[in-house]
Design an enzyme around this catalytic site. Structure first.
Site, mmCIF file in Angstrom:
data_model
loop_
_atom_site.group_PDB
_atom_site.id
_atom_site.type_symbol
_atom_site.label_atom_id
_atom_site.label_comp_id
_atom_site.label_asym_id
_atom_site.label_seq_id
_atom_site.Cartn_x
_atom_site.Cartn_y
_atom_site.Cartn_z
ATOM 1 N N SER A 54 101.573 -81.050 97.957
ATOM 2 C CA SER A 54 101.597 -82.509 97.760
ATOM 3 C C SER A 54 100.262 -83.185 97.526
ATOM 4 O O SER A 54 100.246 -84.366 97.186
ATOM 5 C CB SER A 54 102.273 -83.180 98.949
ATOM 6 N N SER A 86 104.087 -85.103 96.876
ATOM 7 C CA SER A 86 104.483 -86.376 97.428
ATOM 8 C C SER A 86 103.351 -87.396 97.493
ATOM 9 O O SER A 86 103.626 -88.587 97.655
ATOM 10 C CB SER A 86 105.069 -86.185 98.826
ATOM 11 N N LYS A 131 97.262 -92.494 102.330
ATOM 12 C CA LYS A 131 98.701 -92.210 102.149
ATOM 13 C C LYS A 131 99.476 -92.829 103.303
ATOM 14 O O LYS A 131 98.995 -92.790 104.462
ATOM 15 C CB LYS A 131 98.905 -90.688 102.088
#
Ligand code: GLN
Length: 473
Positions: free
Chosen positions: A172, A148, A72
């Site tokens: 997330s 997210s 990420k």
């Protein structure tokens, strides 16, 4: 079959038997990215040359030797940019160090490969808040992948990555895993060092794995955990082998179903999937008990005070002075701050900073921030009491399947409510995992649904054992 579609565990077996090499895996993952990332948009950047060079040197005898892990874009990797999906970091910032999790992955032989899209500074549940592009759900390109960590989930579920790292502050990791149909695990707060993770809400943030299977999740988790002198909130607790209990039966395991998580608002397809799942738990020998977590309805409001409060402090460092975006038109210091931040941050981040500074301002601090801290304690106690009676808690991960792109873009409040089942777990600091639990059909497309399993503090091994039993059972 592309090696990118295989599980981490099976790739490890084929690597150690000499059937395939680490560079074979990088090549196949790269082909998948080249072919599919244009549609899915999971990766923001990837460097096949670098990954091939690192894979060629990988020590296959190590537990994750030769396995590429996609990262990420809020976790620092030396020499690479780390944008957090934000304009403010998109140019002008190169990570000068490896996050602790990256050091650990490298020490286990893994190759960090590629940077995954995300909501700006991890604020959001759809990845639509990224300033750098759209990520689509691999099951229906008109729908969001969740967020997210939407890039992480879409990469794993769309066979563009063997496994990925995400971060989870209010859901997330678990929410996008549920909406894309993969496995996402949020560890106990403090299990995994946050050093090198760009902070959103420091009392809630945790890094965790997104994988194709529960066994992969356990294996990857083995190499993320541990106390770290550079993160004072990391826990000095023994890290067990999380794969050790996989395959053991779960007869007599006490599972609690919180009545507050089976409310009217949930999608009928989610309810039906959960009913089927409960029968399966019983068939596996688990004892199902109804429980109550009475302060659940305070969760979303509490989170949306505490997380923005912490974010407003954490994001103060992005001022265009030392790194990141700097407005070119400012003529004095005040303009420099206002314009750099005004142009650099997107609307959701600004909304959170405004909310956060408001609830921390004198006169409102007691009414909002202190009150939210008290509510957080009540929510934590709900779980402590429930875990006197049950070993694990099971719920839907989200109230419904992935919605269409743009559907909630102008309705932030509705978007915040989507986190209702994941947020309390972060507020209580507990471990949680989302595993696939059937599908619902919308517009002729089969959309994945996730089931959340919540465990007491530090009981990831028990949680993974049950998740694995369910997955293979
Ligand atoms: N959707 C939640 C939010 O917008 C959770 C995000 C997260 O876990 N990083 O804050």
């Amino acid at each position: 079959m592309s090696l990118a579609t295989a599980s981490l565990t099976s790739l490890r077996q084929r690597l150690t038997s000499g059937e395939i090499s680490a560079t074979d895996i990088i090549k196949d993952v790269t082909t998948q990215i080249d072919n599919r990332n244009g549609d899915i948009g999971a990766y923001l950047r990837w460097d096949p040359e670098l990954a091939l060079a690192e894979a060629a040197k990988a020590d296959i005898s190590l537990p994750l030797g030769g396995i590429p892990i996609a990262i990420k874009d809020n976790i620092n990797v030396t020499g690479q940019s780390c944008t957090c999906g934000s304009r403010i970091l998109a140019e002008n910032y190169t990570a000068p160090y490896d996050a602790t999790v990256i050091q650990k992955l490298r020490a286990a032989g893994a190759v960090p490969y590629g940077r995954l899209n995300m909501d700006e500074f991890a604020m959001g549940s759809s990845t639509e808040n990224s300033a750098l592009g759209i990520t689509r759900n691999p099951h229906d390109l008109n729908r969001i992948p969740g967020g997210s960590s939407g890039g992480s989930a879409a990469a794993v579920a769309g066979d563009l990555a063997v496994a990925a790292l995400g971060s989870d502050t209010g859901g997330s990791i678990r929410q996008p895993a549920a909406l894309c149909g993969c496995v996402g695990l949020k560890p106990t707060y403090g299990r995994v060092s946050r050093f090198g993770l760009v902070a959103f809400a420091s009392s809630l943030d945790q890094i965790g794995p997104l994988t194709q299977t529960v066994a992969d999740s356990a294996l990857l988790l083995n190499h993320l955990c541990g106390v770290d002198p550079r993160d004072s909130t990391s826990l000095d607790e023994e890290v067990p082998d999380f794969t050790a209990n996989l395959g053991q039966d779960i007869k007599g395991l006490r599972i609690g179903l919180p009545k507050e998580y089976f409310i009217d608002g949930i999608h009928p397809g989610v309810r039906a999937a959960m009913e089927t799942a409960i029968k399966k738990w019983q068939a596996l020998g688990a004892e199902i008990t109804d429980i109550s977590l009475p302060h659940t309805d305070m969760g979303v409001a509490t989170y949306y005070i505490l997380a923005p409060a912490e974010a407003s402090a954490n994001l103060a460092r992005f001022d265009g002075v030392r790194y990141g975006y700097r407005s070119s038109t400012a003529t004095n210091l005040m303009e420099h701050y206002l314009q750099s931040r005004g142009e650099g941050f997107g609307p959701e981040v600004k909304r959170r900073i405004l909310l956060g500074t408001y609830v921390l301002s004198s006169g409102y601090y007691d009414a909002y921030y202190i009150k939210a801290q008290k509510a957080r304690t009540l929510i934590r106690r709900d779980f402590e009491e429930a875990f006197q009676k049950v070993d694990l808690i099971v719920s839907p991960t989200t109230p419904g399947p992935a919605h269409k792109m743009g559907e909630l873009k102008d309705n932030p409040l509705q978007a915040y409510l989507e986190d209702v089942f994941t947020i309390p777990v972060n507020l209580a600091g507990l471990p949680g995992i989302s595993i696939p639990c059937g599908t619902v059909t919308e517009d002729g497309k089969q959309l994945p649904i996730g089931m959340q399993i919540i465990a007491p503090h530090l009981q990831e091994a028990r949680m993974l054992q049950a998740a694995h039993a369910f997955e293979v059972g």
